[in-house]
Scaffold this motif. Structure first.
Motif, PDB file in Angstrom:
ATOM      1  N   LEU A   1       1.393   3.483  -3.343  1.00  0.00           N
ATOM      2  CA  LEU A   1       0.307   4.465  -3.548  1.00  0.00           C
ATOM      3  C   LEU A   1       0.407   5.585  -3.354  1.00  0.00           C
ATOM      4  CD1 LEU A   1      -2.989   2.196  -2.612  1.00  0.00           C
ATOM      5  CD2 LEU A   1      -1.640   2.048  -4.966  1.00  0.00           C
ATOM      6  N   GLN A   2       1.490   6.357  -4.180  1.00  0.00           N
ATOM      7  CA  GLN A   2       2.208   7.616  -3.955  1.00  0.00           C
ATOM      8  C   GLN A   2       0.984   8.829  -3.806  1.00  0.00           C
ATOM      9  OE1 GLN A   2       5.285   8.577  -3.055  1.00  0.00           O
ATOM     10  NE2 GLN A   2       5.474   6.065  -3.028  1.00  0.00           N
ATOM     11  N   ARG A   3      -0.203   8.694  -4.492  1.00  0.00           N
ATOM     12  CA  ARG A   3      -0.885   9.987  -4.499  1.00  0.00           C
ATOM     13  C   ARG A   3      -2.415   9.384  -3.421  1.00  0.00           C
ATOM     14  NH1 ARG A   3      -1.794  11.224 -10.860  1.00  0.00           N
ATOM     15  NH2 ARG A   3       0.252  11.629 -11.376  1.00  0.00           N
ATOM     16  N   LEU A   4      -2.139   8.436  -2.827  1.00  0.00           N
ATOM     17  CA  LEU A   4      -3.106   8.170  -1.809  1.00  0.00           C
ATOM     18  C   LEU A   4      -3.349   9.179  -0.791  1.00  0.00           C
ATOM     19  CD1 LEU A   4      -5.258   5.834  -1.300  1.00  0.00           C
ATOM     20  CD2 LEU A   4      -3.676   4.970   0.516  1.00  0.00           C
ATOM     21  N   GLN A   5      -4.400   9.737  -0.423  1.00  0.00           N
ATOM     22  CA  GLN A   5      -4.837  10.727   0.461  1.00  0.00           C
ATOM     23  C   GLN A   5      -5.460  10.289   1.643  1.00  0.00           C
ATOM     24  OE1 GLN A   5      -6.754  13.665  -1.906  1.00  0.00           O
ATOM     25  NE2 GLN A   5      -4.698  14.466  -2.526  1.00  0.00           N
ATOM     26  N   GLN A   6      -6.266   9.004   1.553  1.00  0.00           N
ATOM     27  CA  GLN A   6      -6.976   8.794   2.805  1.00  0.00           C
ATOM     28  C   GLN A   6      -7.016   7.074   2.739  1.00  0.00           C
ATOM     29  OE1 GLN A   6     -10.810  10.645   4.113  1.00  0.00           O
ATOM     30  NE2 GLN A   6     -10.950  11.223   1.944  1.00  0.00           N
ATOM     31  N   LEU A   7      -6.490   6.504   3.837  1.00  0.00           N
ATOM     32  CA  LEU A   7      -6.593   5.215   4.205  1.00  0.00           C
ATOM     33  C   LEU A   7      -7.452   4.827   5.230  1.00  0.00           C
ATOM     34  CD1 LEU A   7      -5.596   2.427   3.422  1.00  0.00           C
ATOM     35  CD2 LEU A   7      -3.645   2.713   4.642  1.00  0.00           C
TER      36      LEU A   7
ATOM     37  N   LEU B   1       3.540   7.423   2.162  1.00  0.00           N
ATOM     38  CA  LEU B   1       2.450   8.124   1.568  1.00  0.00           C
ATOM     39  C   LEU B   1       2.429   9.485   2.017  1.00  0.00           C
ATOM     40  CD1 LEU B   1      -0.200   5.315   2.567  1.00  0.00           C
ATOM     41  CD2 LEU B   1       1.024   5.650   0.204  1.00  0.00           C
TER      42      LEU B   1
ATOM     43  N   MET C   1      -0.944  11.837   2.051  1.00  0.00           N
ATOM     44  CA  MET C   1      -1.899  11.205   2.951  1.00  0.00           C
ATOM     45  C   MET C   1      -2.196  12.110   4.140  1.00  0.00           C
ATOM     46  SD  MET C   1      -2.648   7.543   4.736  1.00  0.00           S
ATOM     47  CE  MET C   1      -0.953   7.563   5.681  1.00  0.00           C
TER      48      MET C   1
ATOM     49  N   CYS D   1       4.618  11.320   6.972  1.00  0.00           N
ATOM     50  CA  CYS D   1       3.597  11.896   6.251  1.00  0.00           C
ATOM     51  C   CYS D   1       3.250  13.447   7.016  1.00  0.00           C
ATOM     52  CB  CYS D   1       2.463  10.975   6.703  1.00  0.00           C
ATOM     53  SG  CYS D   1       2.678   9.109   6.233  1.00  0.00           S
TER      54      CYS D   1
ATOM     55  N   LEU E   1       0.985  -1.059   0.187  1.00  0.00           N
ATOM     56  CA  LEU E   1       0.067   0.131   0.106  1.00  0.00           C
ATOM     57  C   LEU E   1       1.016   1.205   0.067  1.00  0.00           C
ATOM     58  CD1 LEU E   1      -2.983  -0.734   2.480  1.00  0.00           C
ATOM     59  CD2 LEU E   1      -3.113  -0.449   0.059  1.00  0.00           C
TER      60      LEU E   1
END
Length: 646
Positions: free
Chosen positions: A17-23, A41, A44, A65, A14
């Motif tokens: 996922l360099q552009r992931l903003q919410q997990l 991330l 995020m 982060c 996971l």
């Protein structure tokens, strides 16, 4: 992917996922460790891993982060220390929640770098050492929960620098020394819990300390003074050596004995509290003011995220959800979530908690717990938790929605009599057997709930409509021109003219309810207009035309014959009673214990309905003082049932 049944570990890839903003992975059954790769991330801003089975340390790489605004790791099995990097987020502007884990060590001095944080929750861990003074640098902090740890030393004076703090909980630690007087200067502080520590000295009396319901200092045996409502011993005064030394020595001895006794009692209470707290290390439950207090996430998980599928109703100040609490054993509950943006909802929440914890009756819905916390978006959250009633509200039985023929729910005559007696018993208790009379002010079918045996329970005390001598502020609001005092059709007529709330108003609402139960018509039916209302509708039909107004469901069940001759003339009824009793057959059907089969008993049943409707008319009299009281109502209805059952 929150609130599912995912198991296994969090995939380390996971982190790619360099552009992931919410997990959002909270509310699952994930185990293993938090992958350090999540620190990659960089974009995020929300990481929610709460309510899982994660273990091991919090990876320090999370500190990379730098755009993170919300970090939720509560209710897991995390161990080790809190990394300094996690406490260095200048970006954290909403909340950081590490509660309900097994974190140890001290709280890093770097906590002072969380200058933009709104909510910090590190409660119920194993953190120790002193509370760092740098916490006073968290200038935006409004909610601070540090309870249930092993913190020691004094309360930092720098806490008084948190000018916007509203909620501060330091309970259940080993803090010592005096309570800083400057905490009384925090103008926005609404809740302060310092209970079960080792604090000593005089309790301040300014600011939040003036409100006994806003603070808790129990379990600190060396405290004294404060406002009278805290019931603390007075602080000792200086005594000169040359002034009656013998009396002074006697006073010292007596005081020591008293103090020793108090210490022993408090020690026992503290041991019990510690045992209770450690018995469930992953629960946020705590007992406050006699009620079990649980967390937002307990309720979030119990209601599947307050899903629309679990929505079972709505009221004046909020919505009600069905939920399943997993505390000890599974238990179905009804969760009333308050809409705090509505005027009066927040103040009424506290009043309902205080009042309902002191009343107990088999025909009142029991309050089990409450929640006063912060939701996942950082907003204030308040909810009440009640026992769940399997058969829903009386309204759904009197006015069922036809979905399928087989699912249509109806009530027979005996069931309606039983429910009417249950409700009258509850009101009789509220009006006459409480220390201070309680006025419901919003009695109607939707506020009467039925359990598995169709026993009725009066619920929803209307929050601000709850009236007792100890909630004058609510009473004043209720008696004001803008105060709501009931629902249209059920509210007493004097309320519409600005009259004060009273037990007579409840009696009126009950009378309307009784008329509705036996006619099947709501008081707001379209047919009622001009001078015709439910009261006049029934009054004009009694006694000889009663079958024209009785609920058609009772006729459809075959319990009552649609035959005007079944209503004899008044004189003839008495003469025929003995003969009729020889022929009446009231049989219990095997498939339904409450079903009544009357072959020749229609006369007796119709007379029972007439008597019940006459009670409804007496309760809905125009003059408040002309109405029956609930004690007499209850006796009369029980007599009707006895005659009906022979």
């Amino acid at each position: 992917m929150e609130n599912n049944l995912f198991t296994g570990t969090i995939p380390s890839n996971l982190g790619k996922l360099q552009r992931l903003q919410q997990l959002l992975l909270y509310g699952n059954r994930l185990s293993g460790q938090i992958p350090p790769s999540l620190g990659n991330l960089s974009q995020m801003y929300s990481l929610f891993l709460a309510i899982n089975r994660l273990e091991g340390n919090i990876p320090s790489s999370i500190g990379n982060c730098q755009n993170l605004q919300m970090l939720e790791l509560s209710q897991n099995r995390l161990t080790g220390i809190i990394p300094k990097d996690v406490m260095s987020f200048s970006s954290l502007s909403k909340h950081l929640n590490l509660s309900q884990n097994s974190l140890n060590g001290s709280l890093p001095q770097e906590v002072g770098k969380l200058r933009n944080i709104n909510t910090l929750d590190i409660s119920n861990n194993k953190l120790s050492g002193e509370i760092p003074g740098t916490i006073g640098d968290c200038s935006s902090l409004e909610y601070l929960n540090m309870q249930g740890n092993l913190f020691e030393g004094t309360i930092p004076l720098t806490l008084a620098s948190l000018k916007g703090i509203q909620h501060l909980d330091l309970s259940g630690n080993n803090l010592s020394g005096e309570i800083p007087k400057d905490l009384g200067s925090l103008r926005f502080l609404q809740y302060l819990n310092l209970s079960f520590n080792e604090l000593e000295g005089e309790v301040p009396t300014k600011g939040v300390f003036k409100n006994a319901s806003a603070i808790s200092v129990v379990g600190n045996t060396k405290l004294c003074g404060g406002i009278l409502e805290l019931n603390l011993p007075p602080c000792p005064t200086n005594v000169k050596k040359h002034g009656r030394p013998k009396a002074f020595k006697i006073g010292i001895i007596v005081g020591s004995v008293v103090l020793f006794s108090m210490l022993m009692m408090s020690f026992g209470a503290l041991c019990f509290w510690r045992k209770e707290r450690t018995s469930d290390s992953f629960s946020t439950s705590s007992r406050v003011d006699g009620l079990l207090r649980i967390s937002y996430y307990d309720l979030y998980q119990a209601t599947a995220g307050f899903s629309s599928g679990n929505l079972i109703g709505s009221g004046s100040f909020g919505s009600v959800y069905k939920g399943s609490l997993q505390q000890g054993k599974e238990r179905l509950v009804a969760v009333k979530v308050l809409e705090l943006e509505k005027s009066g909802a927040s103040k009424s929440f506290a009043a309902e908690c205080r009042a309902l914890r002191n009343i107990r009756h088999r025909n009142l819905v029991k309050i089990l717990s409450y929640c006063s916390s912060i939701d996942s978006k950082g907003n204030e959250f308040k909810a009440l938790v009640y026992e769940f009633m399997e058969n829903g509200s009386l309204d759904s039985w009197l006015h069922p929605e036809i979905v399928e023929v087989n699912t249509l729910r109806t009530l027979n005559l005996l069931q309606r009599l039983n429910i009417a007696i249950d409700v009258s018993s509850a009101l009789h208790y509220l009006h006459n057997h409480c220390e201070t009379p309680v006025i419901h002010c919003d009695l109607k079918p939707s506020n009467i709930l039925l359990d598995n045996d169709l026993t009725a329970h009066v619920g929803d005390f209307g929050l601000a409509r709850l009236h007792s001598g100890k909630t004058n502020d609510i009473l004043q609001q209720q008696n004001s021109s803008i105060g709501v005092k009931g629902s249209i059709g059920y509210a007493a007529p004097e309320y519409g003219m600005g009259g004060d709330t009273s037990t007579h108003g409840d009696v009126y609402s009950y009378g309307v309810l009784l008329l509705e139960m036996f006619t099947g018509r709501r008081p707001t039916d379209d047919m009622f207009k001009d001078d015709l209302n439910l009261h006049n509708y029934v009054k004009r039909a009694l006694p000889k035309q009663v079958l024209q107004i009785v609920d058609p469901v009772l006729l459809a069940k075959g319990e009552i014959e649609r035959d005007e001759e079944s209503i004899a003339a008044p004189g003839k009824e008495e003469e025929d009673d003995d003969d009729n009793d020889n022929h009446n057959e009231i049989e219990q059907q095997k498939d339904n214990k409450n079903f009544i089969s009357c072959r020749r008993g229609s006369n007796k049943m119709v007379k029972g309905i007439i008597s019940a409707l006459q009670i409804g008319l007496a309760c809905t009299a125009e003059s408040p003082t002309g109405r029956m009281n609930m004690s007499k109502v209850s006796r009369e209805l029980q007599l009707i049932r006895s005659v009906f059952l022979g």
